[in-house]
Design a protein around this motif. Sequence first.
Motif, PDB file in Angstrom:
ATOM      1  N   UNK A 223       0.808  -1.213   0.000  1.00 30.72           N
ATOM      2  CA  UNK A 223       0.000   0.000   0.000  1.00 30.72           C
ATOM      3  C   UNK A 223       0.841   1.261   0.000  1.00 30.72           C
ATOM      4  N   UNK A 224       0.256   2.338  -0.427  1.00 28.25           N
ATOM      5  CA  UNK A 224       0.851   3.684  -0.536  1.00 28.25           C
ATOM      6  C   UNK A 224       1.697   3.997   0.699  1.00 28.25           C
ATOM      7  N   UNK A 225       3.002   4.215   0.503  1.00 28.77           N
ATOM      8  CA  UNK A 225       3.909   4.408   1.636  1.00 28.77           C
ATOM      9  C   UNK A 225       5.219   5.031   1.178  1.00 28.77           C
ATOM     10  N   UNK A 226       6.034   5.433   2.152  1.00 36.29           N
ATOM     11  CA  UNK A 226       7.427   5.780   1.869  1.00 36.29           C
ATOM     12  C   UNK A 226       8.310   4.772   2.585  1.00 36.29           C
ATOM     13  N   UNK A 227       9.580   4.689   2.169  1.00 38.80           N
ATOM     14  CA  UNK A 227      10.521   3.782   2.832  1.00 38.80           C
ATOM     15  C   UNK A 227      11.164   4.501   4.016  1.00 38.80           C
ATOM     16  N   UNK A 228      11.419   3.737   5.086  1.00 37.49           N
ATOM     17  CA  UNK A 228      11.932   4.309   6.330  1.00 37.49           C
ATOM     18  C   UNK A 228      13.421   4.606   6.276  1.00 37.49           C
ATOM     19  N   UNK A 229      14.116   3.985   5.340  1.00 35.00           N
ATOM     20  CA  UNK A 229      15.577   3.964   5.341  1.00 35.00           C
ATOM     21  C   UNK A 229      16.166   5.135   4.560  1.00 35.00           C
ATOM     22  N   UNK A 230      17.414   4.986   4.106  1.00 28.97           N
ATOM     23  CA  UNK A 230      18.141   6.085   3.444  1.00 28.97           C
ATOM     24  C   UNK A 230      17.888   6.078   1.932  1.00 28.97           C
ATOM     25  N   UNK A 311      17.113  -3.829  -1.917  1.00 33.21           N
ATOM     26  CA  UNK A 311      18.008  -3.623  -0.778  1.00 33.21           C
ATOM     27  C   UNK A 311      17.683  -2.267  -0.150  1.00 33.21           C
ATOM     28  N   UNK A 312      17.538  -2.262   1.182  1.00 38.76           N
ATOM     29  CA  UNK A 312      17.330  -1.028   1.931  1.00 38.76           C
ATOM     30  C   UNK A 312      18.645  -0.625   2.594  1.00 38.76           C
ATOM     31  N   UNK A 313      19.246   0.476   2.174  1.00 35.60           N
ATOM     32  CA  UNK A 313      20.438   0.971   2.878  1.00 35.60           C
ATOM     33  C   UNK A 313      19.975   1.870   4.018  1.00 35.60           C
TER      34      UNK A 313
END
Length: 361
Positions: A223-230, A311-313
């Motif tokens: 669902x509609x969101x932003x990523x928490x990471x960098x 990959x989430x940096x």
Amino acid sequence: MDIPVIDLTPYVDATSGEFCLDGVLSPELEKVCLEVSRILRETGALLVKDPRCSAEDDDRFISMMEKYFEMPDEFKLLQARPDMHYQNGATPGGVEVPRSLAVKDMLEKAKALPKEHQPLIPTGADLKWRYMWRIGPRPSTTRFKDLNSEHIIPEGFPEWEEIMESWGYKLMSAVEAIAEMVAIGFGLPKDAFTSLLKNGPHLLSPTGSDLASHGKEGTVFAGYHYDLNFLTIHYRSKFPGLYIWLRNGKKVEVKVPEGCLLIQSGKQLEWVTAGDCMAGLHEVIVTKKTVDAIKAASEANRSLWRVSSTLFSAVASDDIMKPLGHYAQSPLADNYPPVYAGEYFQKELAVIKLNENKKEH
């Protein structure tokens, strides 16, 4: 809309594979760095070609993850670690709640967009499965042990560790290269971002969406969101369905050219630039094109799991996030107060129901 492709090949040594920007910035290189930062600022996304990240590597990784996600749920649940906020091992479908459902004003803003630019509003937790695998060294001491735990390896996958490590490090190399270029483009020292990423809890996080069970047009997988990471990086998916929102609120379908990577800005990058580079909003849904791709894959007897090579940096958990350099003087800097990256992460995980022990402040 076509997002320009940034080719890193001229800056990668063909022999060593090392990425290197010259000590003295040439006008041409500075122009490329300014372009990279402009695109990321305006779209929240960037297309990159990196000679170190090959289609063959991605195919090997995706093939293994398709086999994993096709395993019975009972097997995959053996690798789930709710006590670690699902930041290690498997995250089952139906656990993570999209931020747009958890945060009322985000949903209201989405509904206020023109109809053709509104996201599909999910009705519950995301259907996607995920697997979290840490990439890179961990800090020798940390106050956030649950975000920096050891690996979990599923039984019956002898190549698991080698494939995960090999592909994860290559994706991380591409992220670090872009992080240097973006820092220069934003008028900061070259290592302003990469120094924050050192020993960060980076996660190779393939997402698995079961298109055989949930392949109906209009289904929401993420669902509609932003990523928490960098910065988030993905290789091209076999199935379409990813949409992003530009800074001006326009909804755009992402088409990643063959051999290219997609990079998206996360909340941590927004934090250290005092909102100059906002976290990119996005969703993954089943569209008519997805349905057509499902039919083609089914006829060719290929896997019907949509696996993202993601990959989430992330900023090191024990580093303090705050607006950097000239961004400290931004009129918006007070919206991004100094905070331990790990503390920020735990609060964000609580909002999307992955960290029930912590409450949002």
